[in-house]
Design a protein around this motif. Structure first.
Motif, PDB file in Angstrom:
ATOM      1  N   ALA A  47     -23.064  22.907  36.301  1.00 20.40           N
ATOM      2  CA  ALA A  47     -22.371  21.939  35.442  1.00 20.40           C
ATOM      3  C   ALA A  47     -21.082  22.581  34.949  1.00 20.40           C
ATOM      4  O   ALA A  47     -20.143  22.751  35.694  1.00 20.40           O
ATOM      5  CB  ALA A  47     -23.264  21.474  34.294  1.00 20.40           C
ATOM      6  N   GLY A  48     -21.016  22.996  33.687  1.00 23.87           N
ATOM      7  CA  GLY A  48     -19.798  23.624  33.171  1.00 23.87           C
ATOM      8  C   GLY A  48     -19.575  25.012  33.757  1.00 23.87           C
ATOM      9  O   GLY A  48     -18.460  25.470  33.922  1.00 23.87           O
ATOM     10  N   GLY A  49     -20.688  25.699  34.064  1.00 18.09           N
ATOM     11  CA  GLY A  49     -20.580  27.030  34.642  1.00 18.09           C
ATOM     12  C   GLY A  49     -20.466  28.153  33.636  1.00 18.09           C
ATOM     13  O   GLY A  49     -20.444  29.328  34.011  1.00 18.09           O
ATOM     14  N   THR A  50     -20.443  27.825  32.340  1.00 17.57           N
ATOM     15  CA  THR A  50     -20.180  28.879  31.352  1.00 17.57           C
ATOM     16  C   THR A  50     -21.368  29.813  31.170  1.00 17.57           C
ATOM     17  O   THR A  50     -21.209  30.910  30.639  1.00 17.57           O
ATOM     18  CB  THR A  50     -19.788  28.284  29.993  1.00 17.57           C
ATOM     19  OG1 THR A  50     -20.845  27.434  29.534  1.00 17.57           O
ATOM     20  CG2 THR A  50     -18.496  27.506  30.099  1.00 17.57           C
ATOM     21  N   LEU A  91     -23.457  15.740  30.693  1.00 18.32           N
ATOM     22  CA  LEU A  91     -22.174  16.440  30.824  1.00 18.32           C
ATOM     23  C   LEU A  91     -21.321  16.367  29.555  1.00 18.32           C
ATOM     24  O   LEU A  91     -20.184  16.817  29.562  1.00 18.32           O
ATOM     25  CB  LEU A  91     -21.372  15.871  32.003  1.00 18.32           C
ATOM     26  CG  LEU A  91     -21.942  16.176  33.391  1.00 18.32           C
ATOM     27  CD1 LEU A  91     -21.104  15.496  34.467  1.00 18.32           C
ATOM     28  CD2 LEU A  91     -21.990  17.682  33.641  1.00 18.32           C
ATOM     29  N   THR A  92     -21.857  15.801  28.487  1.00 22.30           N
ATOM     30  CA  THR A  92     -21.096  15.769  27.239  1.00 22.30           C
ATOM     31  C   THR A  92     -20.766  17.188  26.800  1.00 22.30           C
ATOM     32  O   THR A  92     -21.648  18.035  26.705  1.00 22.30           O
ATOM     33  CB  THR A  92     -21.918  15.085  26.126  1.00 22.30           C
ATOM     34  OG1 THR A  92     -22.316  13.796  26.573  1.00 22.30           O
ATOM     35  CG2 THR A  92     -21.101  14.956  24.846  1.00 22.30           C
ATOM     36  N   THR A  93     -19.499  17.435  26.575  1.00 20.49           N
ATOM     37  CA  THR A  93     -19.088  18.782  26.191  1.00 20.49           C
ATOM     38  C   THR A  93     -19.148  18.950  24.675  1.00 20.49           C
ATOM     39  O   THR A  93     -19.229  17.974  23.925  1.00 20.49           O
ATOM     40  CB  THR A  93     -17.648  19.081  26.649  1.00 20.49           C
ATOM     41  OG1 THR A  93     -16.750  18.202  25.943  1.00 20.49           O
ATOM     42  CG2 THR A  93     -17.483  18.905  28.145  1.00 20.49           C
ATOM     43  N   MET A  94     -19.094  20.187  24.234  1.00 21.09           N
ATOM     44  CA  MET A  94     -19.099  20.498  22.801  1.00 21.09           C
ATOM     45  C   MET A  94     -17.872  19.871  22.138  1.00 21.09           C
ATOM     46  O   MET A  94     -17.949  19.347  21.025  1.00 21.09           O
ATOM     47  CB  MET A  94     -19.107  22.010  22.583  1.00 21.09           C
ATOM     48  CG  MET A  94     -20.321  22.729  23.154  1.00 21.09           C
ATOM     49  SD  MET A  94     -21.882  22.159  22.442  1.00 21.09           S
ATOM     50  CE  MET A  94     -22.668  21.493  23.913  1.00 21.09           C
ATOM     51  N   THR A  95     -16.748  19.913  22.836  1.00 20.89           N
ATOM     52  CA  THR A  95     -15.531  19.303  22.277  1.00 20.89           C
ATOM     53  C   THR A  95     -15.713  17.808  22.095  1.00 20.89           C
ATOM     54  O   THR A  95     -15.269  17.228  21.100  1.00 20.89           O
ATOM     55  CB  THR A  95     -14.323  19.601  23.177  1.00 20.89           C
ATOM     56  OG1 THR A  95     -14.092  21.008  23.156  1.00 20.89           O
ATOM     57  CG2 THR A  95     -13.075  18.870  22.716  1.00 20.89           C
ATOM     58  N   LEU A 122     -14.453  27.538  25.532  1.00 18.89           N
ATOM     59  CA  LEU A 122     -15.823  27.293  25.990  1.00 18.89           C
ATOM     60  C   LEU A 122     -16.313  25.918  25.569  1.00 18.89           C
ATOM     61  O   LEU A 122     -17.013  25.245  26.319  1.00 18.89           O
ATOM     62  CB  LEU A 122     -16.746  28.394  25.466  1.00 18.89           C
ATOM     63  CG  LEU A 122     -16.616  29.665  26.304  1.00 18.89           C
ATOM     64  CD1 LEU A 122     -16.878  30.909  25.496  1.00 18.89           C
ATOM     65  CD2 LEU A 122     -17.577  29.607  27.467  1.00 18.89           C
ATOM     66  N   ARG A 123     -15.933  25.469  24.376  1.00 20.71           N
ATOM     67  CA  ARG A 123     -16.340  24.148  23.912  1.00 20.71           C
ATOM     68  C   ARG A 123     -15.817  23.045  24.836  1.00 20.71           C
ATOM     69  O   ARG A 123     -16.443  21.986  24.987  1.00 20.71           O
ATOM     70  CB  ARG A 123     -15.866  23.909  22.482  1.00 20.71           C
ATOM     71  CG  ARG A 123     -16.577  24.784  21.455  1.00 20.71           C
ATOM     72  CD  ARG A 123     -16.262  24.343  20.036  1.00 20.71           C
ATOM     73  NE  ARG A 123     -14.954  24.738  19.565  1.00 20.71           N
ATOM     74  CZ  ARG A 123     -14.684  25.873  18.905  1.00 20.71           C
ATOM     75  NH1 ARG A 123     -15.643  26.739  18.656  1.00 20.71           N
ATOM     76  NH2 ARG A 123     -13.465  26.132  18.501  1.00 20.71           N
ATOM     77  N   ASN A 124     -14.667  23.284  25.438  1.00 20.30           N
ATOM     78  CA  ASN A 124     -14.087  22.274  26.329  1.00 20.30           C
ATOM     79  C   ASN A 124     -14.879  22.099  27.617  1.00 20.30           C
ATOM     80  O   ASN A 124     -14.679  21.126  28.339  1.00 20.30           O
ATOM     81  CB  ASN A 124     -12.637  22.662  26.689  1.00 20.30           C
ATOM     82  CG  ASN A 124     -11.695  22.533  25.513  1.00 20.30           C
ATOM     83  OD1 ASN A 124     -11.941  21.731  24.605  1.00 20.30           O
ATOM     84  ND2 ASN A 124     -10.620  23.300  25.505  1.00 20.30           N
ATOM     85  N   VAL A 125     -15.707  23.060  27.915  1.00 24.22           N
ATOM     86  CA  VAL A 125     -16.364  23.084  29.219  1.00 24.22           C
ATOM     87  C   VAL A 125     -17.891  23.047  29.123  1.00 24.22           C
ATOM     88  O   VAL A 125     -18.561  22.433  29.947  1.00 24.22           O
ATOM     89  CB  VAL A 125     -15.935  24.367  29.984  1.00 24.22           C
ATOM     90  CG1 VAL A 125     -16.683  24.499  31.289  1.00 24.22           C
ATOM     91  CG2 VAL A 125     -14.436  24.359  30.233  1.00 24.22           C
ATOM     92  N   ALA A 126     -18.425  23.711  28.122  1.00 23.45           N
ATOM     93  CA  ALA A 126     -19.891  23.825  28.017  1.00 23.45           C
ATOM     94  C   ALA A 126     -20.502  22.452  27.738  1.00 23.45           C
ATOM     95  O   ALA A 126     -20.004  21.691  26.919  1.00 23.45           O
ATOM     96  CB  ALA A 126     -20.251  24.793  26.896  1.00 23.45           C
ATOM     97  N   THR A 127     -21.591  22.171  28.426  1.00 24.96           N
ATOM     98  CA  THR A 127     -22.204  20.844  28.307  1.00 24.96           C
ATOM     99  C   THR A 127     -23.511  20.914  27.535  1.00 24.96           C
ATOM    100  O   THR A 127     -24.195  21.938  27.520  1.00 24.96           O
ATOM    101  CB  THR A 127     -22.514  20.268  29.705  1.00 24.96           C
ATOM    102  OG1 THR A 127     -23.500  21.103  30.333  1.00 24.96           O
ATOM    103  CG2 THR A 127     -21.270  20.214  30.573  1.00 24.96           C
TER     104      THR A 127
END
Lengths: 305, 795, 157
Positions: A47-50, A91-95, A122-127
């Motif tokens: 998903a985000g890959g983080t 896929l909702t991100t933290m942002t 990371l917030r922009n990407v992490a789901t």
């Protein structure tokens, strides 16, 4: 000592099935395509890959031959309301959580967890789906989601069609990094019942920084006020057990009781609800102390306001 | 902050906010650091590290690695029989031969077509170890019968092919010792009305330069060596590499690419550079070796950890009587500059505040732990932590205000210390008074003590600490000098070629400012060349906060010669006495009145294209008027000394142990501010580095293993955590310093931890004598669940 | 040996194609394959921000992103912002306010600051501090960086 760390200082050696085991890559554009691939077997979900990327670099992730990137599946996106539940696409991100006024007002503890998550990059990407499936005992969003009685939706292919089942989040975690998700399932959403109006929630994550820290302890608290009593109490803890947990003894000590009188009993119950370990970040003793002191502070704060 | 000082065109640049000359390129991402440089045909190198804390190497089989397609060479010690030892004590070889003594030890190295192939090759090298007993504390190491870390002589093949002992065995695990004394301790103790004693523990931290270590080595067609290195001492390393490789030093050229941070991490030769050179020699290709961040944590030197026992005393009228200090330095597996931090520590113990009687003793002990190098402050953070704790304790014991106590014992200009340091310019008292008044120290100090038992979980307090450090170089090498070459071309463009290296601190801009001040030219007229040992003159290196002072004086010397040449030509041309002329605003002018006679560039061209054709080319080598210390460590080792006082305000959450650094008020005696922007940046950066040392950074070493070799668990200070910083500069106008300036690079990092310790005591009544003040450590101390450090019984 | 993945994406406004392995991060692709060295390797773990780039309008750590995931997306690196007015304003302020010492962290911080200013035109110092909390700097102590970003936001279009 932390069982995850090597006994000697051996520099990171790659695990057997490291990323060179990947022979195919897919980036499906629909849920049907994705579950079909999962049904065929041997898939690592990206998903985000983080979490996946650092785990890949240090050899802690084991890769299947097919690496499946789910970021382009529209069914996994979006925040919406359905029959008294709020549905957060996996896929909702933290942002996206932070940018949502609805989350800030109705699910404040979740909003606070997103605010204390890592960093903007990371917030922009992490789901939220990644955070749940990574199932770290210290996972930031997991504690508030437990407070809000979230459930996860898992999709799979049955007889050529997409089917889904829902599972309460509190049952989803099995151990550190382990969940009830079957290999042919994809977590598509987390659904959270809308709390009743007036429901208050708080989130606390221990660290010396606003974000960027992995929680040493995390506490989530939610309840309805009834005069000086609390009802429908939910308490959740992170980083003090093999998984994020609800705290039934603590909740029982507070349910229907007046504050601040019930605080001492709640703190004693909390000590019984948690089983922290000593690791690189903190000792078990200190975690006990933190839970005690911070929970007391949170309850005193609730009782005063 | 706020408005930028406008420089009137042609006005002096000294003391102004001058933007760093290479900042635009850096801001645009155009600067090519060593990681960004690729040479045609280069191979990528990776090192196989042992992962064992202490073991015999039974066998190394590189066969499968050598067979991997794309691999050009796999080397072990067996392939480099002519290896020579490296490091401050020459007690180890780059590639380890029969024994490994720590997990970072270099066993083998690969050069391959790509990093991916090199990493894959590492995994194919088969090594068999026979574990040996480990010693991971100095205490264990000193016990009779302890496993010896260097129990055998280190023998290599001499130039004549015969075995040569390069490092003698250590039969007791003692790597180095230092002893210093002044006055008479017993007498000092007898004169004391109050004596305090503590054991302090100063922990492992590491540099964490944002740019990881790297090197590129290439031999040319004539077997000359070209090394792209981030060394901070290029000329010393040129000479050492020559010895290592059995080469003529004249055939080694070092180019220093822009560096992603130094802070003292690059003052010794560490194995990775010789290893890259070996690979370049064997493969006959350029070899590039870049660390991963994990490798940087594991294989970069640390700050010297110190266990320090101190007794000190004073009379009831507030005069210091004696300090008696013993330290044990965990020397780790091999010796680097960390072992020599006593040179600096004894200066602080003997001379930070006036103390007539003093003993200082260090033993550096071999263990299987990581080894320490030089790191901004070089032992001074550790020594100051102890000294300033006792300044507060002694003041409290005699019931005196801590500022007053410090003022009584602070030195004044002209004093010569028992160690022989001559404090020509000295702003110590000004620093104390300024920092105290700007922070409202005395009132806040008293108010915080009154609140100890008020039942509030959140406590605030203030803490003060001062520091003394060299500010005019440090003569620890036969020369502490720096050379400059200046040429001014036909268009009045100045090329300033300096031996001094730039490591992000802005030396190139300061040197340009100093030259412009002499030559009356704008900063835009100057290019600074400083990164090629084939071009630039000798400088001992960038350390000891020496660059502004020494390279500055060197640049000024060369500039004044150039000025003299230009004015001489003008004097001849205009038939005026040379003393009546000056250089201002790019012109030759009448000194009195400022009337313009001719533009400098025109004058230079007229000199060049004349029948007495000449160019403006000048040189100057500046050697500071300091002394090497004698065998008793006495001598005026620096041409100037610098002081600073910092007052910190802290907030302690007694429920969690979290200590917040709210404010730092600093007063620095810097002689003279040359670049206000640059010096503020040095102070602010040093303060935050000190904050990390005090509160957040902790290299966790357990059983010889670094447990947190990453930024996730080794906490650097982040932007939301920084304190308010208020800095005042005390300009004592040093007589020897360029424009009166002294060094400042290390100063701001040195006293923060000491001040924070005093601040925590002021806030809570609890004195913590071990770093770091991480939340759990502080919480344990506040709730009586920790033991203070104990002195080693065997010591 | 592992798979090779074909990707096509926009990089600094130009359409590009590349072949990447599954393991490759965007940072590795930028630096090693495309020779754009402005984005830096600081840690490879998303902790230091030296690798910060902009993807589809959001700032991300390129060391954490799988190169294969670039497919169909718009990537902007520090090299692509040479004529961008907001970036120019930031660079000017960074230079004028002494926010650059060794400069290694600078491109990453400017990328992050640009994104911050796009979202919040006039951030408070507190918002700036939180905004760059994922960018480590070892030299400056952040104070002048925060001042420079404040100045750039005041001067911004």
């Amino acid at each position: 000592m932390d069982a995850q760390l090597a006994a000697t200082g051996r520099p990171s050696a790659l695990a057997e099935e490291d990323i060179t085991a990947v022979t195919t890559y897919a980036a499906p554009h629909s849920l049907a395509e994705a579950v079909a691939l999962l049904q065929a077997g041997d898939v690592t979900v990206l998903a985000g890959g983080t979490d996946l990327m650092p785990q890949s670099k240090t050899g802690r992730a084991r890769f299947q031959p097919l690496l499946m990137n789910i970021r382009r599946i529209p069914e996994l996106r979006g925040i919406g309301e359905v029959e008294g539940y709020v549905r957060f696409g996996a896929l909702t991100t933290m942002t996206e959580l932070l940018d949502s006024a609805m989350v800030k007002t109705r699910f404040n503890a979740l909003w606070q967890a997103a605010d204390h998550f890592a960093s903007d990059q990371l917030r922009n990407v992490a789901t939220i789906g990644g955070n749940i499936c990574n199932a770290s005992p210290a996972g930031d969003t997991l504690v508030p989601l437990l407070v809000f009685n979230a459930r996860v939706v898992l999709a799979s292919e049955t007889n050529g069609a997409v089917t889904a089942r829902a599972l309460p989040l509190v049952e989803f975690f099995v151990g550190p990094g382990r969940t009830q998700r079957r290999p042919n399932e994809l977590l598509t959403a987390v659904e959270v019942p809308l709390p009743p109006g007036g429901f208050v929630s708080e989130f606390y994550k221990f660290g010396t920084r606003p974000a960027l820290d992995i929680a040493t302890i995390a506490i989530g608290l939610g309840a309805m006020r009834d005069g000086d009593r609390l009802r429908d109490v939910r308490i959740a803890f992170g980083a003090v057990a093999p998984t994020p947990i609800r705290a039934p003894k603590t909740e029982a000590a507070l349910e229907g009781k007046s504050l601040p009188a019930s605080i001492e009993a709640a703190l004693a119950a909390a000590a019984a609800d948690i089983q922290p370990i000593s690791d690189l970040r903190a000792s078990a003793w200190y975690r006990h102390e933190l839970v005690h002191n911070v929970l007391r502070r949170m309850l005193e704060h609730v009782s005063k306001h | 902050m706020g408005t930028m000082d406008k420089t009137a065109s042609g006005g002096s640049l000294i003391g102004k906010r001058v933007p760093k000359m290479d900042a635009p390129e850096k801001a645009g991402g155009k600067t090519r650091y060593i990681h960004d440089i690729d040479l045609p045909g280069q191979l990528h190198a990776k090192i196989l590290r042992s992962g064992e804390v202490h073991a015999k190497i039974v066998s190394i089989d590189p066969g499968a690695a050598r067979a991997l397609p794309g691999v050009h060479a796999v080397i072990t010690a067996a392939d480099v029989s002519w290896q020579r030892p490296i490091g401050v004590a020459k007690d180890h070889l780059p590639l380890k031969a029969d024994r490994v003594r720590s997990p970072r030890d270099e066993i083998a190295a690969v050069a391959a077509e790509s990093e991916e192939i090199a990493n894959a090759a590492l995994k194919l090298i088969k090594v068999v170890y026979e574990p040996l007993p480990v010693v991971v504390t100095a205490e264990e190491s000193l016990k009779p019968g302890a496993t010896l870390v260097h129990g055998e002589d280190l023998t290599v093949l001499g130039p004549d092919g015969k075995p040569q002992v390069v490092h003698k065995a250590s039969r007791d695990n003692v790597a180095m010792t230092f002893n210093y004394g002044q006055g008479d301790i017993a007498e000092g103790e007898a004169k004391s009305d109050v004596v305090v004693e503590d054991v302090f523990w100063l922990h492992y931290v590491t540099h964490c330069c944002m740019g990881v270590s790297g090197v590129i080595a290439e031999f040319d067609a004539s077997e000359n060596l070209l090394l792209y290195s981030n060394t901070q001492v290029p000329f010393l390393h040129k000479r050492e590499f020559a010895e290592l490789l059995g080469m003529d030093p004249g055939r080694i050229r070092i180019i220093q690419p822009p560096i992603g941070g130094g802070f003292g991490s690059k003052l010794d030769i560490y194995p990775f550079e010789p290893i890259a050179i070996y690979l370049a020699k064997i493969t006959r290709r350029p070899v590039k070796l870049i660390f991963t961040r994990e490798e940087e944590f594991m294989a970069s030197p640390t700050r010297q950890p110190v266990l320090l026992k101190m007794r000190s005393g004073c009379s009831k009228d507030g005069k210091l009587t004696f300090r008696d200090v013993e330290t044990v330095h965990d020397n780790g597996a091999y010796t680097s500059w960390g072992a020599t931090t006593p040179f600096v520590m004894m200066q602080t113990i003997s001379s930070l505040y006036r103390v007539p009687n003093c003993n200082y003793r260090t033993r550096a002990i071999y263990t299987n732990n990581p080894y320490a190098g030089s790191f901004r402050g070089y032992g001074n953070l550790q020594a100051t932590f102890a000294v300033e704790a006792h300044m507060d304790k002694l003041a409290e014991a005699i019931g005196m205000d801590p500022l007053e106590f410090r003022l009584i014992n602070a030195q004044i200009p002209g004093e010569i210390t028992p160690q022989g340091m001559h404090f020509k310019s000295c702003g110590f008292k000004d620093c104390l008074l300024t920092a105290a008044s700007r922070s409202d120290y005395q009132a806040k100090f008293r108010a915080a003590r009154a609140k100890w038992k008020d039942g509030n979980q959140i406590k605030r307090g203030v803490g003060m600490a001062s520091m003394l450090h060299v500010g005019g170089g440090a003569k620890i090498y036969p020369s502490d000098g720096c050379g400059t070459i200046i040429k001014i071309d036909d268009f009045a463009h100045v090329t300033l070629i300096t031996g001094a290296s730039e490591i992000g601190q802005g030396s190139e801009t300061v040197l340009a400012q100093l030259a412009c001040e002499e030559l009356g030219l704008p900063l835009s007229a100057v290019s600074v060349v400083n990164s090629d040992t084939d071009i630039k003159p000798w400088d001992v290196g960038v350390h000891a906060s020496r660059t502004t002072f020494i390279a500055g004086n060197s640049a000024v010397g060369a500039a004044r010669k150039a000025k003299s040449k230009i004015l001489g030509a003008a004097a001849a041309k205009f038939a005026k006495p040379i003393e009546t002329l000056d250089l201002r605003e790019s012109c030759v002018v009448d000194k009195a009145g400022g009337k313009k006679l001719i533009e400098i560039d025109k004058l230079i061209r007229s000199l060049h294209f004349s029948d007495k054709a000449d160019l403006v080319m000048t040189t100057f080598y500046y050697e500071p008027p300091s002394e090497k210390q004698d065998k008793e460590f006495r001598g005026d080792v620096s041409a100037a000394y610098a002081w600073a006082t910092q007052v910190v305000e802290v907030e302690v959450d007694t429920d969690t142990g979290i200590v917040k650094l709210l404010k730092v008020t600093g007063a620095h005696d810097v002689g003279r501010v040359i670049n206000r922007l640059g010096i503020e940046g040095q102070v602010e950066g040093g303060v935050v580095m000190g904050q990390g040392y005090a509160l957040t950074e902790n290299l966790i070493v357990e059983n010889g293993v670094i447990r947190n070799p990453n930024f996730r668990d080794y906490k650097l200070v982040t932007a939301p955590e920084i304190p308010d910083i208020d800095v005042s500069f005390i300009e004592t106008m040093d007589g020897e310093g360029p424009q009166g300036a002294k060094g400042v690079g290390e100063a701001p990092a040195i006293c923060i931890a000491a001040a924070v310790a005093n601040g925590i005591y002021n806030a809570t009544g609890v004195r913590i004598t071990a770093l770091p003040f991480t939340p759990e450590n502080v919480y344990r101390a506040l709730h009586s669940n920790s033991q203070p450090p104990t002195w080693i019984a065997a010591a | 040996m592992s798979a090779s993945i074909d990707i096509a994406f926009k990089l600094n406004g130009i359409h590009v194609r590349a072949k990447v392995s599954p393991a490759m991060s965007v940072l590795e692709m930028l630096r090693d394959e495309l020779h754009l060295t402005g984005s830096k390797y600081g840690c490879g773990e998303g902790e230091c921000g030296a690798c910060t780039i902009n993807v589809d309008g959001l700032s991300v750590n390129s060391c954490l992103m799988f190169a294969a995931d670039c497919d169909g997306r718009e990537i902007v690196t520090i090299e692509g912002l040479v004529s961008d007015p907001r970036t120019e304003s930031l660079k000017k302020s960074f230079v004028a306010y002494g926010a650059v010492q060794c400069g290694f962290c600078t491109p990453g911080i400017i990328m992050q600051a640009r994104h911050l200013l796009e979202k919040t035109q006039h951030p408070t110092p507190e918002q700036i501090r939180r905004g760059i909390e994922g960018n480590l700097c070892r030299c400056t102590g952040y104070k002048k960086i925060i001042e420079a970003i404040t100045e750039a936001s005041a001067a911004s279009p």
